[in-house]
Design a protein around this motif. Structure first.
Motif, PDB file in Angstrom:
ATOM      1  N   ARG A 214      -5.010 -14.962   6.699  1.00 31.56           N
ATOM      2  CA  ARG A 214      -4.489 -16.296   6.429  1.00 31.56           C
ATOM      3  C   ARG A 214      -2.972 -16.340   6.540  1.00 31.56           C
ATOM      4  N   TYR A 215      -2.324 -15.316   6.003  1.00 26.76           N
ATOM      5  CA  TYR A 215      -0.871 -15.257   6.047  1.00 26.76           C
ATOM      6  C   TYR A 215      -0.429 -13.963   6.714  1.00 26.76           C
ATOM      7  N   LYS A 216       0.572 -14.080   7.551  1.00 25.20           N
ATOM      8  CA  LYS A 216       1.227 -12.914   8.139  1.00 25.20           C
ATOM      9  C   LYS A 216       2.703 -13.050   7.819  1.00 25.20           C
ATOM     10  N   VAL A 217       3.273 -12.011   7.243  1.00 22.74           N
ATOM     11  CA  VAL A 217       4.678 -12.036   6.870  1.00 22.74           C
ATOM     12  C   VAL A 217       5.400 -11.008   7.717  1.00 22.74           C
TER      13      VAL A 217
ATOM     14  N   ILE B  45      13.805 -17.595  16.194  1.00 19.81           N
ATOM     15  CA  ILE B  45      12.700 -17.202  15.318  1.00 19.81           C
ATOM     16  C   ILE B  45      11.742 -18.368  15.120  1.00 19.81           C
ATOM     17  N   ALA B  46      12.250 -19.505  14.715  1.00 20.79           N
ATOM     18  CA  ALA B  46      11.388 -20.662  14.449  1.00 20.79           C
ATOM     19  C   ALA B  46      10.617 -21.091  15.691  1.00 20.79           C
ATOM     20  N   GLU B  47      11.252 -21.010  16.855  1.00 17.43           N
ATOM     21  CA  GLU B  47      10.604 -21.408  18.107  1.00 17.43           C
ATOM     22  C   GLU B  47       9.512 -20.440  18.538  1.00 17.43           C
ATOM     23  N   ASN B  48       9.733 -19.145  18.305  1.00 18.75           N
ATOM     24  CA  ASN B  48       8.877 -18.129  18.906  1.00 18.75           C
ATOM     25  C   ASN B  48       7.977 -17.377  17.938  1.00 18.75           C
ATOM     26  N   LEU B  49       8.157 -17.562  16.659  1.00 19.17           N
ATOM     27  CA  LEU B  49       7.327 -16.858  15.685  1.00 19.17           C
ATOM     28  C   LEU B  49       6.580 -17.911  14.860  1.00 19.17           C
ATOM     29  N   THR B  50       5.607 -18.527  15.495  1.00 14.17           N
ATOM     30  CA  THR B  50       4.887 -19.645  14.885  1.00 14.17           C
ATOM     31  C   THR B  50       3.652 -19.221  14.103  1.00 14.17           C
ATOM     32  N   HIS B  51       3.217 -17.984  14.260  1.00 16.59           N
ATOM     33  CA  HIS B  51       2.003 -17.520  13.583  1.00 16.59           C
ATOM     34  C   HIS B  51       2.305 -16.615  12.398  1.00 16.59           C
ATOM     35  N   ALA B  52       3.526 -16.680  11.875  1.00 18.20           N
ATOM     36  CA  ALA B  52       3.899 -15.824  10.748  1.00 18.20           C
ATOM     37  C   ALA B  52       5.002 -16.494   9.942  1.00 18.20           C
ATOM     38  N   ILE B  53       5.187 -15.962   8.770  1.00 17.35           N
ATOM     39  CA  ILE B  53       6.295 -16.357   7.918  1.00 17.35           C
ATOM     40  C   ILE B  53       7.351 -15.270   8.060  1.00 17.35           C
ATOM     41  N   TYR B  54       8.534 -15.650   8.497  1.00 16.72           N
ATOM     42  CA  TYR B  54       9.625 -14.697   8.681  1.00 16.72           C
ATOM     43  C   TYR B  54      10.530 -14.741   7.463  1.00 16.72           C
ATOM     44  N   LEU B  55      10.787 -13.566   6.881  1.00 15.61           N
ATOM     45  CA  LEU B  55      11.667 -13.475   5.724  1.00 15.61           C
ATOM     46  C   LEU B  55      12.901 -12.653   6.071  1.00 15.61           C
TER      47      LEU B  55
ATOM     48  N   GLU C  13       6.445 -17.461  -2.478  1.00 15.11           N
ATOM     49  CA  GLU C  13       5.246 -17.247  -3.286  1.00 15.11           C
ATOM     50  C   GLU C  13       4.061 -17.788  -2.507  1.00 15.11           C
ATOM     51  N   LEU C  14       3.055 -16.956  -2.346  1.00 13.46           N
ATOM     52  CA  LEU C  14       1.835 -17.323  -1.632  1.00 13.46           C
ATOM     53  C   LEU C  14       0.646 -17.070  -2.544  1.00 13.46           C
ATOM     54  N   GLU C  15      -0.003 -18.131  -2.969  1.00  9.48           N
ATOM     55  CA  GLU C  15      -1.195 -18.024  -3.805  1.00  9.48           C
ATOM     56  C   GLU C  15      -0.987 -17.093  -4.998  1.00  9.48           C
ATOM     57  N   GLY C  16       0.137 -17.240  -5.649  1.00  6.62           N
ATOM     58  CA  GLY C  16       0.426 -16.448  -6.835  1.00  6.62           C
ATOM     59  C   GLY C  16       1.101 -15.115  -6.567  1.00  6.62           C
ATOM     60  N   LEU C  17       1.235 -14.738  -5.317  1.00  6.64           N
ATOM     61  CA  LEU C  17       1.880 -13.479  -4.933  1.00  6.64           C
ATOM     62  C   LEU C  17       3.356 -13.741  -4.679  1.00  6.64           C
ATOM     63  N   ARG C  18       4.224 -13.039  -5.413  1.00  3.92           N
ATOM     64  CA  ARG C  18       5.672 -13.197  -5.239  1.00  3.92           C
ATOM     65  C   ARG C  18       6.184 -12.080  -4.339  1.00  3.92           C
ATOM     66  N   LEU C  19       6.784 -12.457  -3.204  1.00  4.35           N
ATOM     67  CA  LEU C  19       7.311 -11.443  -2.298  1.00  4.35           C
ATOM     68  C   LEU C  19       8.683 -11.822  -1.779  1.00  4.35           C
ATOM     69  N   TYR C  20       9.370 -10.792  -1.299  1.00  9.08           N
ATOM     70  CA  TYR C  20      10.734 -10.937  -0.794  1.00  9.08           C
ATOM     71  C   TYR C  20      10.884  -9.991   0.384  1.00  9.08           C
ATOM     72  N   GLY C  21      11.604 -10.439   1.428  1.00  8.23           N
ATOM     73  CA  GLY C  21      11.788  -9.604   2.603  1.00  8.23           C
ATOM     74  C   GLY C  21      13.221  -9.542   3.082  1.00  8.23           C
ATOM     75  N   SER C  22      13.599  -8.376   3.617  1.00  6.92           N
ATOM     76  CA  SER C  22      14.951  -8.175   4.127  1.00  6.92           C
ATOM     77  C   SER C  22      14.945  -7.116   5.240  1.00  6.92           C
ATOM     78  N   PRO C  23      15.678  -7.347   6.338  1.00  5.71           N
ATOM     79  CA  PRO C  23      15.638  -6.445   7.484  1.00  5.71           C
ATOM     80  C   PRO C  23      16.682  -5.323   7.501  1.00  5.71           C
ATOM     81  N   TRP C  24      17.609  -5.289   6.570  1.00  7.94           N
ATOM     82  CA  TRP C  24      18.772  -4.406   6.672  1.00  7.94           C
ATOM     83  C   TRP C  24      18.436  -2.948   6.425  1.00  7.94           C
ATOM     84  N   GLN C  25      19.271  -2.079   6.987  1.00  9.48           N
ATOM     85  CA  GLN C  25      19.192  -0.643   6.726  1.00  9.48           C
ATOM     86  C   GLN C  25      20.582  -0.043   6.919  1.00  9.48           C
TER      87      GLN C  25
END
Length: 175
Positions: A13-16, A33-43, A49-61
């Protein structure tokens, strides 16, 4: 576009998605990103929060060659990690925390010390990363389960099994 098409074929249902060091286009042209990544949530340095699940994403290293989403160790990374909120179920970062599935084939730990400090302070239930292909696997430290879900080896061959992490609100995470 191929990646987005592949995501659209998956039954979940959700792809992050969180970018990584090969995603220079996301770093340099974020409007794509918005134009080309339509089948996922980009963080990127944000939570959801998705259905009670709290998540956070970051790409740095920490700086790694001259690739995307690099920052010098120290203050620059600390500023990014300070944005991570407490009370998370799932933290998704491209790179690993220091000594948490970050061992290279040279025998060096290359994870981020600043990230480890924040994870130990904020205590997400699960911290998912990739980046260090040769240290895929899981380890628990304190209240956090650390997962390096890299599927490719150093030659970019998909040799590791895909990790599926399902969330059931009543039961938590299910592998």
């Amino acid at each position: 576009r191929k990646f987005n098409h592949h995501l659209g074929e998956l039954p979940h249902r959700y792809k992050v998605v969180v970018a990584g060091n090969h995603d220079r286009c996301f770093e340099n042209e974020p409007h794509l990103i918005a134009e080309n990544l339509t089948h996922a949530i980009y963080l990127q340095d944000q939570g959801i929060e998705l259905e009670g699940l709290r998540l956070y994403g970051s790409p740095w290293q920490p700086e790694f060659h001259q690739w995307a989403f690099n920052l010098p160790r120290g203050e620059a990374l600390r500023e990014k990690w300070q944005k991570i909120p407490s009370g998370l179920d799932l933290l998704i970062t491209h790179g690993p925390a220091w000594m948490r599935r970050d061992l290279t084939f040279h025998g060096e730990h290359v994870g981020c010390k600043e990230l480890r400090r924040v994870v130990e302070e904020r205590k997400p239930k699960v911290h998912v990363c990739g980046h260090i292909h040769e240290d895929a696997g899981r380890v628990r430290h304190g209240e956090t389960l650390f997962l390096n879900v890299s599927v490719c080896d150093l030659s970019y061959r998909p040799t590791q099994p895909v990790v599926v992490l399902d969330w059931e609100e009543s039961a938590g995470f299910v592998f």
